[in-house]
Scaffold this motif. Structure first.
Motif, PDB file in Angstrom:
ATOM      1  N   VAL A 125      -0.601  -0.091   0.696  1.00 24.73           N
ATOM      2  CA  VAL A 125      -0.788   1.364   0.606  1.00 24.73           C
ATOM      3  C   VAL A 125      -2.083   1.624  -0.145  1.00 24.73           C
ATOM      4  CG1 VAL A 125       0.157   3.547  -0.224  1.00 24.73           C
ATOM      5  CG2 VAL A 125       1.699   1.767   0.623  1.00 24.73           C
ATOM      6  N   VAL A 126      -3.006   2.326   0.492  1.00 28.42           N
ATOM      7  CA  VAL A 126      -4.320   2.544  -0.110  1.00 28.42           C
ATOM      8  C   VAL A 126      -4.738   3.997   0.083  1.00 28.42           C
ATOM      9  CG1 VAL A 126      -5.033   0.141   0.235  1.00 28.42           C
ATOM     10  CG2 VAL A 126      -5.519   1.843   2.012  1.00 28.42           C
ATOM     11  N   GLY A 127      -5.808   4.380  -0.594  1.00 32.04           N
ATOM     12  CA  GLY A 127      -6.320   5.732  -0.450  1.00 32.04           C
ATOM     13  C   GLY A 127      -7.416   6.029  -1.445  1.00 32.04           C
ATOM     14  N   THR A 128      -7.883   7.263  -1.426  1.00 32.52           N
ATOM     15  CA  THR A 128      -9.015   7.658  -2.244  1.00 32.52           C
ATOM     16  C   THR A 128      -8.676   7.693  -3.729  1.00 32.52           C
ATOM     17  OG1 THR A 128     -10.660   9.417  -2.606  1.00 32.52           O
ATOM     18  CG2 THR A 128      -8.454  10.112  -1.963  1.00 32.52           C
ATOM     19  N   ARG A 129      -9.682   7.425  -4.540  1.00 34.72           N
ATOM     20  CA  ARG A 129      -9.516   7.547  -5.993  1.00 34.72           C
ATOM     21  C   ARG A 129      -9.385   9.004  -6.411  1.00 34.72           C
ATOM     22  NH1 ARG A 129     -12.376   3.066  -4.989  1.00 34.72           N
ATOM     23  NH2 ARG A 129     -12.172   1.247  -6.365  1.00 34.72           N
TER      24      ARG A 129
END
Length: 295
Positions: A125-129
């Motif tokens: 699961v990844v995404g913007t800071r």
């Protein structure tokens, strides 16, 4: 010959400045083994090794030779063990099976925590800071619900979506896996010091960087390929039109991993990347059920 000697050589090579996966691989391919590669570095006999340094090759060779002069591989290995950090090699039983067939596998991994998590089905699961509050809430819910379904959540322990996903896992009593871009003694970002400690205590921390190596910009795209490789799928919760999450997506596609994206408002910068992924055929991720169906 003791199996500890190659392990110590790998740990020492990974401790050198400016040595990442590509240069490590070049050294090993040229020398035919970690111990031989270490001797070449220590003696400065790297004229015929493609270190991808261009006109700065000679300066890089001198930098590596100087750094190697101050390192004893056996002591480097001992220091990792004293810090509770395992040095994993591809021949080890704990080496993740998915990395054994990866097109760009790590040559060495440094780990703190429960190595058994590498045998459990996982989703990345990844995404913007710089996420929105809604994005953080979705990431946290995904982390918690995937945990309840028996799935390990892998992420990069970055600010924003990564951290929210890991907090969701921890809140649900789960054991997250964090893949980072520095030595496990260099917490980055510093604001996540407590989160790092919790993940290392109940979950697993992984890095290609040895203790002592600081976070460097070039390490994060390399880290992203490991995040993509460890998951049965990659879920992007929020992403701008450009960003590290999209490099993880590219790595996932290279490995034939399903890519899912959480839809967002069409005018929101934080959803520009995810909405573009959906327009290009990514699977819609509304909740953990969508993810479980995809894997």
């Amino acid at each position: 010959m003791s199996t500890e000697e190659p392990r110590a050589a790998f740990a020492a090579l990974a401790s050198l400045p400016k040595v990442g996966p590509a240069r490590m691989r070049a050294l090993l391919d040229h020398a035919g083994g970690a111990e031989r590669a270490w001797n070449l570095v220590r003696e400065g006999r790297l004229a015929d090794v493609d270190l991808r340094a261009g006109a700065g090759h000679a300066e890089l060779v001198q930098l590596l030779r100087g750094a190697a002069a101050g390192l004893d591989p056996a002591e480097v290995l001992r220091r990792h063990r004293d810090a509770g950090v395992a040095v994993l090699l591809p021949d080890d039983a704990a080496w993740p099976a998915v990395l054994a067939v990866d097109p760009e596998p790590p040559e060495v991994l440094f780990a703190r925590g429960d190595l058994g998590l590498l045998e459990v089905p996982a989703v990345s699961v990844v995404g913007t800071r710089r996420c929105t509050g809604a994005g953080a809430a979705v990431a946290g819910r995904l982390g918690a619900d995937l945990t309840a379904a028996g799935v390990v959540v892998v992420s990069g322990l970055a600010l924003g979506i990564d951290g929210a996903a890991h907090r969701g896992v921890l809140a649900a009593g789960g054991r997250p896996v964090g893949v980072v871009g520095s030595g496990l003694d260099h917490v980055y970002p510093r604001r996540h010091a407590r989160l790092w400690a919790e993940v290392g205590e109940v979950g697993l921390l992984l890095s290609e960087a040895a203790l002592g190596r600081p976070p460097e910009r070039w390490r994060f795209p390399a880290r992203n390929r490991v995040i993509a490789a460890l998951g049965l799928a990659v879920v992007v919760v929020e992403s701008r039109a450009r960003g590290g999450s999209l490099s993880t997506v590219a790595a996932a596609l290279e490995r034939d991993r399903p890519v899912l994206a959480v839809p967002g408002p069409v005018l929101a910068e934080q959803s520009a990347g995810t909405n573009q992924l959906l327009s290009e055929g990514a699977v819609v991720a509304r909740d953990a059920v969508d993810v479980l169906v995809a894997i």
